[in-house]
Design a protein around this motif. Structure first.
Motif, mmCIF file in Angstrom:
data_model
loop_
_atom_site.group_PDB
_atom_site.id
_atom_site.type_symbol
_atom_site.label_atom_id
_atom_site.label_comp_id
_atom_site.label_asym_id
_atom_site.label_seq_id
_atom_site.Cartn_x
_atom_site.Cartn_y
_atom_site.Cartn_z
ATOM 1 N N ASP A 1 51.713 30.352 36.853
ATOM 2 C CA ASP A 1 51.097 31.676 36.929
ATOM 3 C C ASP A 1 51.522 32.589 35.783
ATOM 4 O O ASP A 1 50.728 33.385 35.294
ATOM 5 N N THR A 2 52.768 32.481 35.336
ATOM 6 C CA THR A 2 53.250 33.320 34.242
ATOM 7 C C THR A 2 52.493 33.010 32.955
ATOM 8 O O THR A 2 52.048 33.908 32.241
ATOM 9 N N LEU B 1 47.118 31.343 40.522
ATOM 10 C CA LEU B 1 46.131 32.131 39.784
ATOM 11 C C LEU B 1 44.918 31.276 39.425
ATOM 12 O O LEU B 1 43.774 31.714 39.562
ATOM 13 N N TYR C 1 42.733 40.090 37.554
ATOM 14 C CA TYR C 1 43.624 38.929 37.669
ATOM 15 C C TYR C 1 45.025 39.198 37.124
ATOM 16 O O TYR C 1 45.877 38.329 37.179
ATOM 17 N N LEU C 2 45.240 40.391 36.621
ATOM 18 C CA LEU C 2 46.566 40.747 36.102
ATOM 19 C C LEU C 2 47.398 41.396 37.195
ATOM 20 O O LEU C 2 46.852 42.043 38.090
ATOM 21 N N PRO C 3 48.722 41.246 37.118
ATOM 22 C CA PRO C 3 49.562 41.926 38.109
ATOM 23 C C PRO C 3 49.445 43.441 37.944
ATOM 24 O O PRO C 3 49.091 43.930 36.873
ATOM 25 N N GLN C 4 49.750 44.150 39.007
ATOM 26 C CA GLN C 4 49.677 45.614 38.988
ATOM 27 C C GLN C 4 50.571 46.170 37.882
ATOM 28 O O GLN C 4 51.730 45.791 37.774
ATOM 29 N N ARG D 1 54.148 42.995 33.535
ATOM 30 C CA ARG D 1 53.606 44.152 34.240
ATOM 31 C C ARG D 1 53.436 45.351 33.321
ATOM 32 O O ARG D 1 52.984 46.407 33.745
ATOM 33 N N THR E 1 48.930 34.192 33.218
ATOM 34 C CA THR E 1 48.864 35.642 33.030
ATOM 35 C C THR E 1 48.898 35.993 31.545
ATOM 36 O O THR E 1 48.192 36.907 31.102
#
Length: 150
Positions: free
Chosen positions: A49-50, A3, A92-95, A135, A53
């Protein structure tokens, strides 16, 4: 590509394109990520990445709160600026999960934990947060768990 690498790449592209709004948001985001990494592990700290996020979610939440405040205060131009920043950050956030998928995972988690009342909501939330891994936001998770336990 991590990310942070993606953000660095997009930052360079925004510089080349002279996209001032995107450049500003990405610089702010990069600063927030670096600050969080330093806070976590010192000057040489890196975020996975976590964790990245989570920092982005925090920035998104700040923008949402600002938009709400500006709209209540009648400052539409400032609210629009925040909405633009929010759209850039959201990329940049997950779906996000669909409501049906969220309801299904909450139902499965309640059965897995064996919860039967709202008193056991904490155990369900803890297990659920690990499953959805960013998510879905905490507020919608909490509402769905309360709805299904109530």
């Amino acid at each position: 590509m991590t990310l942070e690498q993606r953000i660095d790449s997009d930052l360079k592209e925004a510089m080349r394109a002279k996209d001032a709004a995107k450049l500003s948001v990405l610089r702010m985001l990069k600063s927030a990520l670096k600050y969080s990494a330093i806070e976590k592990a010192g000057a040489d700290g890196k975020l996975d990445d976590t964790e990245s996020t989570q920092v982005i979610r925090k920035q998104v939440k700040q923008r949402q709160d600002s938009i709400e405040s500006f709209e209540k205060g009648g400052r539409a131009e400032l609210a629009e600026k925040e909405k633009t920043e929010l759209a850039i950050l959201a990329a940049y956030l997950p779906q996000a999960m669909a409501p049906e998928e969220l309801a299904r995972i909450v139902r499965e988690t309640i059965a897995e934990v064996g919860a039967t009342s709202k008193a056991q909501m904490g155990a369900v939330m803890k297990t659920l947060q690990a499953k959805v891994a960013g998510r879905a936001d905490g507020k919608s998770l909490s509402q769905e768990v309360q709805r299904q336990l109530g």
